[in-house]
Design a protein around this motif. Sequence first.
Motif, PDB file in Angstrom:
ATOM      1  N   SER A   1       0.907  -1.382   0.396  1.00 63.94           N
ATOM      2  CA  SER A   1       0.197   0.125   0.176  1.00 63.94           C
ATOM      3  C   SER A   1       0.891   0.559  -0.420  1.00 63.94           C
ATOM      4  O   SER A   1       1.956   1.309   0.371  1.00 63.94           O
ATOM      5  CB  SER A   1      -1.352  -0.310   0.963  1.00 63.94           C
ATOM      6  N   PHE A   2       0.564   1.912  -0.604  1.00 65.95           N
ATOM      7  CA  PHE A   2       0.696   3.977  -0.563  1.00 65.95           C
ATOM      8  C   PHE A   2      -0.012   4.254   0.594  1.00 65.95           C
ATOM      9  O   PHE A   2      -1.384   4.093  -0.189  1.00 65.95           O
ATOM     10  CB  PHE A   2       1.125   3.991  -1.717  1.00 65.95           C
ATOM     11  N   ALA A   3       0.285   4.845   1.949  1.00 66.15           N
ATOM     12  CA  ALA A   3      -0.400   5.653   2.485  1.00 66.15           C
ATOM     13  C   ALA A   3      -1.654   4.305   2.763  1.00 66.15           C
ATOM     14  O   ALA A   3      -1.319   3.515   2.234  1.00 66.15           O
ATOM     15  CB  ALA A   3      -1.065   6.533   2.241  1.00 66.15           C
ATOM     16  N   ASP A   4      -2.900   4.940   2.812  1.00 62.01           N
ATOM     17  CA  ASP A   4      -3.885   4.125   2.481  1.00 62.01           C
ATOM     18  C   ASP A   4      -4.710   3.108   1.421  1.00 62.01           C
ATOM     19  O   ASP A   4      -5.414   3.161   1.274  1.00 62.01           O
ATOM     20  CB  ASP A   4      -5.007   4.558   3.303  1.00 62.01           C
ATOM     21  N   GLN A   5      -3.779   3.363   0.621  1.00 67.18           N
ATOM     22  CA  GLN A   5      -4.177   3.065  -0.107  1.00 67.18           C
ATOM     23  C   GLN A   5      -4.259   2.276  -0.938  1.00 67.18           C
ATOM     24  O   GLN A   5      -1.955   1.238  -1.098  1.00 67.18           O
ATOM     25  CB  GLN A   5      -3.642   4.079  -2.064  1.00 67.18           C
ATOM     26  N   VAL A   6      -4.531   0.969  -1.481  1.00 71.31           N
ATOM     27  CA  VAL A   6      -4.018  -0.564  -1.628  1.00 71.31           C
ATOM     28  C   VAL A   6      -3.856  -0.602  -3.229  1.00 71.31           C
ATOM     29  O   VAL A   6      -4.744  -0.840  -3.688  1.00 71.31           O
ATOM     30  CB  VAL A   6      -5.142  -2.026  -1.213  1.00 71.31           C
ATOM     31  N   VAL A   7      -2.126  -0.998  -2.945  1.00 74.73           N
ATOM     32  CA  VAL A   7      -1.734  -0.961  -4.400  1.00 74.73           C
ATOM     33  C   VAL A   7      -2.004  -2.805  -5.277  1.00 74.73           C
ATOM     34  O   VAL A   7      -2.160  -2.718  -6.279  1.00 74.73           O
ATOM     35  CB  VAL A   7      -0.415  -0.142  -4.766  1.00 74.73           C
ATOM     36  N   LEU A   8      -1.100  -3.476  -4.053  1.00 79.00           N
ATOM     37  CA  LEU A   8      -0.986  -4.884  -4.403  1.00 79.00           C
ATOM     38  C   LEU A   8      -1.839  -5.691  -3.146  1.00 79.00           C
ATOM     39  O   LEU A   8      -1.631  -5.445  -2.516  1.00 79.00           O
ATOM     40  CB  LEU A   8      -0.051  -5.260  -4.428  1.00 79.00           C
TER      41      LEU A   8
ATOM     42  N   PRO B   1      -4.869  -2.200 -17.121  1.00 77.11           N
ATOM     43  CA  PRO B   1      -5.101  -0.074 -16.583  1.00 77.11           C
ATOM     44  C   PRO B   1      -3.781   0.320 -16.245  1.00 77.11           C
ATOM     45  O   PRO B   1      -3.304   0.020 -15.625  1.00 77.11           O
ATOM     46  CB  PRO B   1      -6.103  -0.229 -16.524  1.00 77.11           C
ATOM     47  N   SER B   2      -3.959   1.937 -16.461  1.00 79.51           N
ATOM     48  CA  SER B   2      -2.946   2.548 -15.916  1.00 79.51           C
ATOM     49  C   SER B   2      -3.053   2.197 -14.194  1.00 79.51           C
ATOM     50  O   SER B   2      -4.076   2.174 -13.987  1.00 79.51           O
ATOM     51  CB  SER B   2      -2.545   3.984 -16.496  1.00 79.51           C
ATOM     52  N   GLY B   3      -2.233   2.218 -13.817  1.00 82.89           N
ATOM     53  CA  GLY B   3      -2.477   2.333 -11.787  1.00 82.89           C
ATOM     54  C   GLY B   3      -3.188   1.289 -11.511  1.00 82.89           C
ATOM     55  O   GLY B   3      -3.523   0.764 -10.159  1.00 82.89           O
ATOM     56  N   SER B   4      -2.710   0.166 -12.351  1.00 83.97           N
ATOM     57  CA  SER B   4      -3.341  -1.314 -11.680  1.00 83.97           C
ATOM     58  C   SER B   4      -2.225  -1.851 -11.324  1.00 83.97           C
ATOM     59  O   SER B   4      -2.326  -3.208 -10.355  1.00 83.97           O
ATOM     60  CB  SER B   4      -3.945  -2.077 -13.026  1.00 83.97           C
ATOM     61  N   GLY B   5      -1.393  -1.120 -11.128  1.00 80.44           N
ATOM     62  CA  GLY B   5      -0.104  -2.400  -9.539  1.00 80.44           C
ATOM     63  C   GLY B   5       1.243  -2.703 -10.681  1.00 80.44           C
ATOM     64  O   GLY B   5       1.532  -3.511  -9.829  1.00 80.44           O
ATOM     65  N   LYS B   6       1.002  -2.947 -11.921  1.00 80.40           N
ATOM     66  CA  LYS B   6       2.227  -3.802 -12.518  1.00 80.40           C
ATOM     67  C   LYS B   6       3.334  -3.107 -12.451  1.00 80.40           C
ATOM     68  O   LYS B   6       4.730  -4.327 -12.184  1.00 80.40           O
ATOM     69  CB  LYS B   6       2.202  -3.279 -14.237  1.00 80.40           C
ATOM     70  N   SER B   7       3.906  -2.032 -12.503  1.00 80.72           N
ATOM     71  CA  SER B   7       4.995  -1.503 -11.896  1.00 80.72           C
ATOM     72  C   SER B   7       5.367  -1.579 -10.929  1.00 80.72           C
ATOM     73  O   SER B   7       6.467  -2.355 -10.558  1.00 80.72           O
ATOM     74  CB  SER B   7       5.315   0.019 -12.303  1.00 80.72           C
ATOM     75  N   THR B   8       4.327  -1.783  -9.445  1.00 87.93           N
ATOM     76  CA  THR B   8       4.287  -2.083  -8.319  1.00 87.93           C
ATOM     77  C   THR B   8       4.905  -3.684  -8.286  1.00 87.93           C
ATOM     78  O   THR B   8       5.953  -3.667  -7.675  1.00 87.93           O
ATOM     79  CB  THR B   8       3.630  -1.829  -7.537  1.00 87.93           C
ATOM     80  N   LEU B   9       4.359  -4.366  -8.865  1.00 88.65           N
ATOM     81  CA  LEU B   9       4.553  -5.862  -8.838  1.00 88.65           C
ATOM     82  C   LEU B   9       5.919  -5.699  -9.025  1.00 88.65           C
ATOM     83  O   LEU B   9       6.554  -6.433  -8.280  1.00 88.65           O
ATOM     84  CB  LEU B   9       3.519  -6.480  -9.497  1.00 88.65           C
TER      85      LEU B   9
ATOM     86  N   ASP C   1      10.189  -2.961 -17.297  1.00 88.22           N
ATOM     87  CA  ASP C   1       8.980  -1.944 -16.747  1.00 88.22           C
ATOM     88  C   ASP C   1       8.722  -1.225 -18.331  1.00 88.22           C
ATOM     89  O   ASP C   1       9.179  -0.260 -18.271  1.00 88.22           O
ATOM     90  CB  ASP C   1       8.838  -1.755 -15.886  1.00 88.22           C
ATOM     91  N   GLU C   2       7.225  -1.915 -18.820  1.00 89.02           N
ATOM     92  CA  GLU C   2       7.062  -0.941 -19.976  1.00 89.02           C
ATOM     93  C   GLU C   2       8.609  -0.053 -20.616  1.00 89.02           C
ATOM     94  O   GLU C   2       8.857   1.028 -20.841  1.00 89.02           O
ATOM     95  CB  GLU C   2       6.521   0.232 -19.757  1.00 89.02           C
ATOM     96  N   PRO C   3       9.206  -0.739 -21.280  1.00 89.07           N
ATOM     97  CA  PRO C   3      10.924  -0.698 -21.831  1.00 89.07           C
ATOM     98  C   PRO C   3      10.764   0.127 -22.945  1.00 89.07           C
ATOM     99  O   PRO C   3      11.572   0.888 -23.797  1.00 89.07           O
ATOM    100  CB  PRO C   3      11.461  -2.154 -22.296  1.00 89.07           C
TER     101      PRO C   3
HETATM  102  N1  ATP Z   1       6.033   6.019  -4.988  1.00 91.04           N
HETATM  103  C1  ATP Z   1       4.522   6.036  -5.209  1.00 91.04           C
HETATM  104  N2  ATP Z   1       4.582   6.473  -4.014  1.00 91.04           N
HETATM  105  C2  ATP Z   1       2.409   6.676  -3.759  1.00 91.04           C
HETATM  106  N3  ATP Z   1       2.063   6.107  -4.472  1.00 91.04           N
HETATM  107  C3  ATP Z   1       2.229   5.786  -5.030  1.00 91.04           C
HETATM  108  C4  ATP Z   1       3.808   5.679  -5.671  1.00 91.04           C
HETATM  109  N4  ATP Z   1       3.890   4.557  -6.711  1.00 91.04           N
HETATM  110  C5  ATP Z   1       2.318   3.848  -6.864  1.00 91.04           C
HETATM  111  N5  ATP Z   1       1.162   4.692  -6.527  1.00 91.04           N
HETATM  112  C6  ATP Z   1       0.559   4.377  -6.753  1.00 91.04           C
HETATM  113  O1  ATP Z   1      -0.202   2.707  -6.986  1.00 91.04           O
HETATM  114  C7  ATP Z   1      -0.844   3.476  -8.238  1.00 91.04           C
HETATM  115  C8  ATP Z   1      -0.149   1.604  -8.778  1.00 91.04           C
HETATM  116  O2  ATP Z   1       0.703   2.262  -9.503  1.00 91.04           O
HETATM  117  P1  ATP Z   1       2.152   1.758 -10.962  1.00 91.04           P
HETATM  118  O3  ATP Z   1       2.154   2.552 -10.975  1.00 91.04           O
HETATM  119  O4  ATP Z   1       1.971  -0.033  -9.812  1.00 91.04           O
HETATM  120  O5  ATP Z   1       0.483   1.344 -11.642  1.00 91.04           O
HETATM  121  P2  ATP Z   1       0.887   0.658 -13.421  1.00 91.04           P
HETATM  122  O6  ATP Z   1       0.335  -0.019 -13.335  1.00 91.04           O
HETATM  123  O7  ATP Z   1       2.329   0.890 -13.528  1.00 91.04           O
HETATM  124  O8  ATP Z   1       0.926   2.234 -14.157  1.00 91.04           O
HETATM  125  P3  ATP Z   1       0.660   2.548 -15.325  1.00 91.04           P
HETATM  126  O9  ATP Z   1       0.347   1.103 -17.070  1.00 91.04           O
HETATM  127  O10 ATP Z   1       0.257   3.825 -15.376  1.00 91.04           O
HETATM  128  O11 ATP Z   1       2.972   2.240 -15.271  1.00 91.04           O
HETATM  129  C9  ATP Z   1      -0.872   3.743  -8.414  1.00 91.04           C
HETATM  130  O12 ATP Z   1      -2.113   4.442  -8.101  1.00 91.04           O
HETATM  131  C10 ATP Z   1       0.232   4.586  -8.120  1.00 91.04           C
HETATM  132  O13 ATP Z   1      -0.697   6.272  -7.947  1.00 91.04           O
END
Ligand code: ATP
Lengths: 223, 245
Positions: free
Chosen positions: B12-19, B37-45, B166-168
């Motif tokens: 999570s980032f703050a109170d936002q659950v990302v994975l 889709p954008s923001g789905s958490g791919k990069s974070t994974l 990551d999206e090379p």
């Molecule tokens: N360092 C961070 N601090 C706070 N929130 C973050 C941080 N990194 C990512 N997030 C949030 O986490 C969520 C997932 O982000 P992530 O980058 O994993 O998405 P993504 O699937 O890779 O999207 P994209 O296709 O746009 O690259 C988003 O809502 C983003 O705003």
Amino acid sequence: MMNSFDFDFAAGLLPQLISALPATLGMTALATLLALTLGMLLAVVQVTRIRGLNQLADIYISFFRGTPLLVQLFLLYYGLPQVFPELTTVTAFQAVILGLGLHFAAYMAEIIRAAIISVDRSQMEAALSVGMSYGTAMRRIVLPQASRIALPGLMNTFIDLLKSTSLAFTLGVAEVMSRAQQEAASSFNFLESYLVLALVYWALVVVMTWVQKLTEKRLGEAY
Amino acid sequence: MALLTIENLHKSFADQVVLDGIDLQVDEGEIVVVLGPSGSGKSTLLRCINFLEQPEQGQIRVASASVDAAVARNRDIQTLRRQTSFVFQNYALFKNKTALDNITEALTVVKGMSAKDAEEVGRKVLSSVGLADRADAWPSELSGGQQQRIGIGRAMALDAPLMLFDEPTSALDPEKVHEVLELMKVLARQKRTMIVVTHEIPFAREVADRIIFMDGGKVIEQGTPEEVLDNPQDERTRAFLRQVL
Ligand SMILES: Nc1ncnc2c1ncn2[C@@H]1O[C@H](COP(=O)(O)OP(=O)(O)OP(=O)(O)O)[C@@H](O)[C@H]1O
Ligand SMILES: [Mg+2]
């Protein structure tokens, strides 16, 4: 009637001032070394937010930026030995190096900290991703890039430090300022004495600025 | 055999659950493309797999390294990182190093190779990414496509068991995308284990052994390219594909 400018006196004073330069340059070099080392440590402590040390670094920087250099030098040289008698063996020369080093470390820390922060975060991440430890990544990737950004600011501080060695005369160190002051007092040629002195400082700074340009060029070749 | 195993990963980032409890296995030699889709958490994974982000909870095993996020120690994290290499969207070449040094830096500093051996590997990698003649160029002197090929070369040279992308190609001009994708296809043919986040659907169809579709921090569905691209089961996958195809 106005006295005419005594060129012979001025010409004779120059070699005398030059003979006092080693003290000025020695204090500058050693104090810079101390200031840079300590400044770098303080900056890294702040950037990595090492708990406890971070707060100490804040207080340190706040104090040394928040009080006049001359007051710090007097405190160090005249004040502290009253509490710690062992310190009476510290010479004025050493006290000035220490004082200038501690003082300018605070300024250099701020410059280096800002430079480290300005290096894009992806540089650290890339270094970690290839398996470097945080420290190695800092040393091999981030700090070299930060040094280029910090250079102009550090050079300013360095020049400031050089000129501030003139305060050493108040502690009785025989450097260029004190020599000029003696000659001025015994000859009443104040204008000549202080003008030649000013030119000596200026010449030093011009040389440094020139070195800075060369260094900037070398550090900048990657960009 | 599974080269990568992820169990119940939470971030999570703050109170936002990302994975939100990711489970994933990737076999040796397998090529997995992650869509979503954008923001789905791919990069974070991807970033959690090598701890560029610190997950709160979950198990990650890559080859011989194993880290439990809840009790991760620096030494374990570093061991884990050395099982992976990472290719960044914005290339992230070391700006203070030449093209060749970008590749050799970790070989000498991390892997303890001699400068001579590292240079030999470096030059070999440079020619396999088609940039043998740019060894001494600074990153600022290279085009985006060239920088990304160096970025891939840097990752290749590490010879880590798992490569993460990551999206090379998404920061590249359209005409440069091709050169980078071709290079990645070469890696795929070498049977390197890869996880690739990308929006390049034709590439995914051609190269992927498996496609994973993520949304809202969860794996929504996965399967072969035919299954996911041609017969998506979940409405969210269908909606996504309608937009990108
Ligand atoms: N360092 C961070 N601090 C706070 N929130 C973050 C941080 N990194 C990512 N997030 C949030 O986490 C969520 C997932 O982000 P992530 O980058 O994993 O998405 P993504 O699937 O890779 O999207 P994209 O296709 O746009 O690259 C988003 O809502 C983003 O705003
Ligand atoms: Mg992303």
